[in-house]
Design an enzyme around this catalytic site. Sequence first.
Site, PDB file in Angstrom:
ATOM      1  N   GLU A  19       8.608   1.436   3.916  1.00 56.21           N
ATOM      2  CA  GLU A  19       9.763   2.300   4.216  1.00 56.21           C
ATOM      3  C   GLU A  19       9.384   3.778   4.077  1.00 56.21           C
ATOM      4  OE1 GLU A  19      12.511   1.494   5.507  1.00 56.21           O
ATOM      5  OE2 GLU A  19      12.916  -0.603   5.030  1.00 56.21           O
ATOM      6  N   GLY A  22      -0.603  -4.695 -24.517  1.00 55.16           N
ATOM      7  CA  GLY A  22      -2.029  -4.889 -24.738  1.00 55.16           C
ATOM      8  C   GLY A  22      -2.575  -6.012 -23.864  1.00 55.16           C
ATOM      9  N   GLY A  23      -3.498  -6.789 -24.397  1.00 55.80           N
ATOM     10  CA  GLY A  23      -4.119  -7.870 -23.634  1.00 55.80           C
ATOM     11  C   GLY A  23      -3.135  -8.891 -23.110  1.00 55.80           C
ATOM     12  N   GLU A  27       3.253  -1.287  13.905  1.00 54.74           N
ATOM     13  CA  GLU A  27       2.235  -1.976  14.693  1.00 54.74           C
ATOM     14  C   GLU A  27       0.873  -1.732  14.040  1.00 54.74           C
ATOM     15  OE1 GLU A  27       2.553  -0.842  18.800  1.00 54.74           O
ATOM     16  OE2 GLU A  27       4.604  -1.615  18.981  1.00 54.74           O
ATOM     17  N   PRO A  28      -0.159  -2.470  14.443  1.00 51.60           N
ATOM     18  CA  PRO A  28      -1.473  -2.291  13.809  1.00 51.60           C
ATOM     19  C   PRO A  28      -1.952  -0.840  13.819  1.00 51.60           C
ATOM     20  CG  PRO A  28      -1.485  -4.292  15.122  1.00 51.60           C
ATOM     21  CD  PRO A  28      -0.163  -3.611  15.378  1.00 51.60           C
ATOM     22  N   ILE A  56       1.597  -1.338 -23.635  1.00 51.46           N
ATOM     23  CA  ILE A  56       2.267  -1.649 -24.897  1.00 51.46           C
ATOM     24  C   ILE A  56       2.008  -3.102 -25.302  1.00 51.46           C
ATOM     25  CG2 ILE A  56       4.552  -1.947 -25.971  1.00 51.46           C
ATOM     26  CD1 ILE A  56       5.423   0.562 -24.358  1.00 51.46           C
ATOM     27  N   LEU A  88       9.148  -2.713  13.675  1.00 51.71           N
ATOM     28  CA  LEU A  88       8.824  -1.358  14.125  1.00 51.71           C
ATOM     29  C   LEU A  88       7.324  -1.093  14.040  1.00 51.71           C
ATOM     30  CD1 LEU A  88       9.806   1.464  15.037  1.00 51.71           C
ATOM     31  CD2 LEU A  88      10.065   2.049  12.611  1.00 51.71           C
ATOM     32  N   SER A 112       4.707   7.600  -0.025  1.00 50.84           N
ATOM     33  CA  SER A 112       5.038   8.785  -0.826  1.00 50.84           C
ATOM     34  C   SER A 112       4.660  10.066  -0.088  1.00 50.84           C
ATOM     35  CB  SER A 112       4.305   8.730  -2.171  1.00 50.84           C
ATOM     36  OG  SER A 112       4.843   7.714  -2.993  1.00 50.84           O
TER      37      SER A 112
END
Length: 387
Positions: A361, A337-338, A125-126, A335, A123, A364
């Site tokens: 799809e 971390g590294g 296109e550029p 959580i 559907l 937002s």
Amino acid sequence: MILTEEQALIQKSVQALADKLVRPYAELWAKEKQFPVQALQGLSQAGFMGMLIPEKWHGNGIDLISYLLVIMELAKADGGLSTIVSVHNSVASLPILNFGTDEQKETFLKPMAKGEKLGAFCLSEPQAGSDAANIQTKAIRNGSQFILNGVKQFVTSGKHADIALVFASTDPKLKQQGITAFIVPTNTPGYRVTKIEHKMGQHCAEIAQIVLEDLRIPCEYQLGALGEGYKIALSNLACGRLGIAAQAIGMAEEAFNLSLAYAKERSTFNKLLCEHQAISFKLADMATSLCAAKQLLFHAALLKDKQLQHSKEAAMAKLFATEAAETICREAIQIFGGYGYLEDFPLERIYRDVRVTSIYEGTSEIQRLIIGKALTADTVASITSEK
């Protein structure tokens, strides 16, 4: 929501299949950008490539919630693979089911439902992404054939697909009312894959640019009525959006589970991470968002299964689930971390994979547009009825 016995059984079976066919290979697919051919073959044999298609056409005909549970579980194992399966089962297959002739269903839908043929949806296109009515691909009638010329962009499985649904203008003066849908076998001369896009995540799910160059197909491959293409495209987008919401939830739940397990094992300052209020609050917010996203998703799915109006609810589910998923995956990395930033851990891949869910799809912004228009229409209808 409490699952039925059948829904729980389907969820359990796909979990086992994902653990066997998907999880062990997800990191390799991402690094090597490999299309998951063998995993798709395994899913086909298990009946997961024709989930929403009735048994008459060699599908499974399961309910929408069961389908969404399958997409969710596959996304936990690998987001890219869940995209391939979602596109094939929804926007590639359902238009043929709902608008195709018996001959088209026999020729195209049956092998798609059995997983013998992979589907694509052409559907965008550029110059026409969210503005689907602005497509420039042309289809000109020439005797017993249509000749298609144009460029399609962001085509999931565009290279590996066997059957593509292509939307083209048969009467540019009519704009969106002049768009017609066509079933195009991808081995037809004139179907050319000109580019496989390099993208941030979901590396196993190719998206291609397709050039249609004097591509000739018989008039019998026209799907639906002349000028009905825009209606056909939009009619299945709600189901596609619910699939994207489900995969976003799946990836977010995987990230949450990983971070929760890590927070229960890792110690800092003589405490487990989960005992620090800052971390426990993150986990609480993540769990709450996951629960809310699932309820929005299942509510919209129930409305659709009962053939009630659901476009606003589907947009709400996709909007909330995809944006919440990105936040959850980000917090999961926080959580860890590294370590969460390293390729040694799956969170890095999941975070990249989940980002696109709030784009394809319908972005937002488009979902907010749909919701806003629906709310306005409801208000106008209420005022009118009072008068």
